[in-house]
Design a protein around this motif. Structure first.
Motif, PDB file in Angstrom:
ATOM      1  N   PRO A  23       0.818  -1.221   0.000  1.00 66.27           N
ATOM      2  CA  PRO A  23       0.000   0.000   0.000  1.00 66.27           C
ATOM      3  C   PRO A  23       0.846   1.262   0.000  1.00 66.27           C
ATOM      4  O   PRO A  23       1.845   1.362   0.715  1.00 66.27           O
ATOM      5  CB  PRO A  23      -0.818  -0.127   1.287  1.00 66.27           C
ATOM      6  N   GLY A  24       0.427   2.235  -0.811  1.00 57.44           N
ATOM      7  CA  GLY A  24       1.071   3.536  -0.824  1.00 57.44           C
ATOM      8  C   GLY A  24       0.366   4.491   0.116  1.00 57.44           C
ATOM      9  O   GLY A  24      -0.522   4.099   0.890  1.00 57.44           O
ATOM     10  N   PRO A  25       0.730   5.752   0.085  1.00 58.94           N
ATOM     11  CA  PRO A  25       0.075   6.741   0.956  1.00 58.94           C
ATOM     12  C   PRO A  25      -1.437   6.773   0.746  1.00 58.94           C
ATOM     13  O   PRO A  25      -1.922   6.817  -0.386  1.00 58.94           O
ATOM     14  CB  PRO A  25       0.720   8.064   0.506  1.00 58.94           C
ATOM     15  N   GLY A  73      -1.265   1.730   4.789  1.00 64.02           N
ATOM     16  CA  GLY A  73      -0.226   2.527   4.166  1.00 64.02           C
ATOM     17  C   GLY A  73       0.012   3.806   4.936  1.00 64.02           C
ATOM     18  O   GLY A  73      -0.724   4.145   5.873  1.00 64.02           O
ATOM     19  N   PRO A  74       1.033   4.558   4.554  1.00 63.52           N
ATOM     20  CA  PRO A  74       1.329   5.821   5.240  1.00 63.52           C
ATOM     21  C   PRO A  74       0.156   6.789   5.183  1.00 63.52           C
ATOM     22  O   PRO A  74      -0.505   6.932   4.151  1.00 63.52           O
ATOM     23  CB  PRO A  74       2.537   6.372   4.455  1.00 63.52           C
ATOM     24  N   GLY A  75      -0.118   7.438   6.318  1.00 58.82           N
ATOM     25  CA  GLY A  75      -1.129   8.474   6.363  1.00 58.82           C
ATOM     26  C   GLY A  75      -2.552   8.000   6.534  1.00 58.82           C
ATOM     27  O   GLY A  75      -3.474   8.819   6.549  1.00 58.82           O
ATOM     28  N   VAL A  76      -2.776   6.705   6.659  1.00 56.92           N
ATOM     29  CA  VAL A  76      -4.139   6.194   6.825  1.00 56.92           C
ATOM     30  C   VAL A  76      -4.560   6.346   8.282  1.00 56.92           C
ATOM     31  O   VAL A  76      -3.860   5.912   9.195  1.00 56.92           O
ATOM     32  CB  VAL A  76      -4.240   4.715   6.390  1.00 56.92           C
ATOM     33  N   GLU A  77      -5.707   6.934   8.501  1.00 55.14           N
ATOM     34  CA  GLU A  77      -6.235   7.138   9.844  1.00 55.14           C
ATOM     35  C   GLU A  77      -7.658   6.623   9.928  1.00 55.14           C
ATOM     36  O   GLU A  77      -8.403   6.625   8.949  1.00 55.14           O
ATOM     37  CB  GLU A  77      -6.197   8.617  10.219  1.00 55.14           C
ATOM     38  N   GLY A  78      -8.070   6.183  11.115  1.00 55.02           N
ATOM     39  CA  GLY A  78      -9.442   5.761  11.350  1.00 55.02           C
ATOM     40  C   GLY A  78      -9.711   4.301  11.043  1.00 55.02           C
ATOM     41  O   GLY A  78     -10.854   3.850  11.202  1.00 55.02           O
ATOM     42  N   TRP A  79      -8.698   3.566  10.590  1.00 54.33           N
ATOM     43  CA  TRP A  79      -8.854   2.146  10.288  1.00 54.33           C
ATOM     44  C   TRP A  79      -7.760   1.356  10.980  1.00 54.33           C
ATOM     45  O   TRP A  79      -6.679   1.882  11.253  1.00 54.33           O
ATOM     46  CB  TRP A  79      -8.791   1.908   8.778  1.00 54.33           C
ATOM     47  N   GLN A  80      -8.065   0.069  11.239  1.00 51.19           N
ATOM     48  CA  GLN A  80      -7.104  -0.803  11.905  1.00 51.19           C
ATOM     49  C   GLN A  80      -7.039  -2.144  11.192  1.00 51.19           C
ATOM     50  O   GLN A  80      -8.039  -2.592  10.616  1.00 51.19           O
ATOM     51  CB  GLN A  80      -7.509  -1.036  13.375  1.00 51.19           C
ATOM     52  N   PRO A  81      -5.870  -2.807  11.219  1.00 54.07           N
ATOM     53  CA  PRO A  81      -5.806  -4.172  10.683  1.00 54.07           C
ATOM     54  C   PRO A  81      -6.861  -5.056  11.357  1.00 54.07           C
ATOM     55  O   PRO A  81      -7.079  -4.970  12.569  1.00 54.07           O
ATOM     56  CB  PRO A  81      -4.389  -4.624  11.030  1.00 54.07           C
ATOM     57  N   ALA A 126      -6.696  -0.683  -1.804  1.00 51.96           N
ATOM     58  CA  ALA A 126      -7.849   0.209  -1.877  1.00 51.96           C
ATOM     59  C   ALA A 126      -7.494   1.533  -1.234  1.00 51.96           C
ATOM     60  O   ALA A 126      -6.819   1.564  -0.196  1.00 51.96           O
ATOM     61  CB  ALA A 126      -9.057  -0.402  -1.178  1.00 51.96           C
ATOM     62  N   SER A 127      -7.936   2.636  -1.841  1.00 52.13           N
ATOM     63  CA  SER A 127      -7.820   3.936  -1.194  1.00 52.13           C
ATOM     64  C   SER A 127      -8.714   3.950   0.037  1.00 52.13           C
ATOM     65  O   SER A 127      -9.819   3.391   0.034  1.00 52.13           O
ATOM     66  CB  SER A 127      -8.240   5.044  -2.162  1.00 52.13           C
ATOM     67  N   GLN A 128      -8.249   4.590   1.103  1.00 56.17           N
ATOM     68  CA  GLN A 128      -8.981   4.539   2.367  1.00 56.17           C
ATOM     69  C   GLN A 128     -10.395   5.101   2.245  1.00 56.17           C
ATOM     70  O   GLN A 128     -11.305   4.656   2.946  1.00 56.17           O
ATOM     71  CB  GLN A 128      -8.212   5.257   3.471  1.00 56.17           C
ATOM     72  N   HIS A 129     -10.604   6.066   1.332  1.00 54.48           N
ATOM     73  CA  HIS A 129     -11.948   6.653   1.216  1.00 54.48           C
ATOM     74  C   HIS A 129     -12.912   5.743   0.464  1.00 54.48           C
ATOM     75  O   HIS A 129     -14.100   6.071   0.379  1.00 54.48           O
ATOM     76  CB  HIS A 129     -11.875   8.022   0.548  1.00 54.48           C
ATOM     77  N   THR A 130     -12.447   4.606  -0.063  1.00 52.67           N
ATOM     78  CA  THR A 130     -13.355   3.661  -0.717  1.00 52.67           C
ATOM     79  C   THR A 130     -13.773   2.528   0.213  1.00 52.67           C
ATOM     80  O   THR A 130     -14.502   1.632  -0.202  1.00 52.67           O
ATOM     81  CB  THR A 130     -12.715   3.058  -1.980  1.00 52.67           C
ATOM     82  N   LEU A 131     -13.328   2.555   1.459  1.00 51.01           N
ATOM     83  CA  LEU A 131     -13.679   1.515   2.414  1.00 51.01           C
ATOM     84  C   LEU A 131     -15.026   1.809   3.064  1.00 51.01           C
ATOM     85  O   LEU A 131     -15.339   2.955   3.392  1.00 51.01           O
ATOM     86  CB  LEU A 131     -12.624   1.413   3.522  1.00 51.01           C
TER      87      LEU A 131
END
Length: 345
Positions: A23-25, A73-81, A126-131
């Motif tokens: 995953p990228g930023p 990925g770097p900069g992802v907030e509000g989600w956890q493995p 996946a981009s975080q905003h598509t989750l």
């Protein structure tokens, strides 16, 4: 990892080993638990559909995906493995005029599994905003099909057609999209609901999903039966099959001011045998594609609160390695599937 890859130039499809993506930023890596097999995937393989924005010679198919977050990925907030999620079927391009000015809609929406790598794989990015978070009570296989098989007809019914309660609605094609359209039309209060399909098993299923009547598209008395049942014609009709011939048939079953919404995709010409009644009766033909992100979130909430049951929608499962067999079953309509599911793990 294994992934179902399609070479665009040759339309050669194969499940083979590829590197596990990093995953990228702003991205997350998803451990895919379920991925739907859609007729659009079949059309990509047979060449009747082509990517518009793909910048590579091949792509991993699969736009209906659910699983759990594996890596941030770097900069992802509000989600956890470990978070259980489904993935929106597409995302904004980020570069068109509307995206640059923070306006809706995006003028060049990218579709997962078409314009960039999708979920027919053990892992997907996946981009975080598509989750979209999914409740524990929603199984992965049912969650996976929400972002197309369910959200596309939901968007057509509620947004494009603006279907009204106690108004007559018709559905041509009771397959993966059409069966859900019947179910969703009943949810919003359309009445009566008419299903049209050449297959007896599909008509029976439409009745099980909530249609008030189901007719054979080959019936020479179809139009008169629809007009009699509805008291003058349909307020809205949906082409869920993407079959050119049914569109003229559906238009002839519309009432005053009725709308035909084109949901199923076909490259064939749109032909109306006699367009004078279309003008005289103030009728419209409207195109529809996909759904908004809000539609997917609404459907997840409807399952969460017990308003929508998708347990009947899963017709069978295959291991990812046997994806070609799932495609062949859907293409042949063997056993009349609603949705087939690939399980990478």
């Amino acid at each position: 990892m294994l992934a179902g890859r399609l070479e665009i130039a040759t339309r050669k499809f194969a499940v083979r080993e590829v590197p596990v993506p990093e995953p990228g930023p702003g991205q997350v890596r998803i451990r895919v638990r379920a991925a739907g097999v859609c007729l659009s995937d079949v059309h990509l393989i047979d060449g009747s559909l082509s990517p518009l924005f793909l910048d590579a010679p091949e792509v991993t198919l699969g736009h209906e995906v659910a699983g759990e977050i594996d890596l941030l990925g770097p900069g992802v907030e509000g989600w956890q493995p470990g978070d259980r999620v489904l993935l929106q079927a597409g995302e904004r391009c980020g570069v068109c005029q509307n995206c640059r000015r923070f306006r809706d809609p995006c003028l060049a929406v990218r579709t997962r599994g078409v314009d960039y790598d999708g979920g027919w794989a053990e892992y997907a990015l996946a981009s975080q905003h598509t989750l979209v978070a999914i409740p524990d009570g929603l199984p992965y296989d049912q969650a996976a099909i929400v972002p197309d098989a369910v959200s596309t007809p939901w968007g057509a019914v509620t947004e494009t057609a603006q279907t009204a309660p106690a108004r007559a609605a018709g559905v041509w094609g009771a397959g993966g999209l059409g069966a859900h359209a019947v179910q969703l039309l009943r949810l919003v209060g359309a009445a009566p609901i008419v299903a049209v399909d050449p297959l007896p098993a599909a008509r029976d299923r439409a009745l099980e999903f909530g249609a008030d009547a189901a007719f054979d598209s080959a019936d020479p008395e179809l139009r008169s039966k629809v007009l009699a049942l509805t008291g003058g014609g349909l307020d809205v009709a949906f082409d869920m099959a993407g079959v050119a011939q049914v569109r003229d048939q559906a238009v002839r079953c519309l009432g005053l001011g009725g709308r035909l919404v084109l949901v199923g995709l076909t490259p064939d010409p749109l032909t109306i045998e006699n367009s004078i009644p279309l003008s005289f009766r103030g009728q419209r033909i409207i195109g529809h594609y996909g759904s908004s992100p809000r539609a997917v979130e609404q459907l997840v909430d409807l399952t969460r609160y017990g308003r929508l049951d998708l347990s009947r929608s899963i017709s069978g499962t295959y291991p990812l390695a046997d994806a070609a067999q799932a495609v062949a079953q859907l293409q042949a309509k063997r056993d009349n599937p609603i949705r087939l599911i690939l399980r990478p793990f």
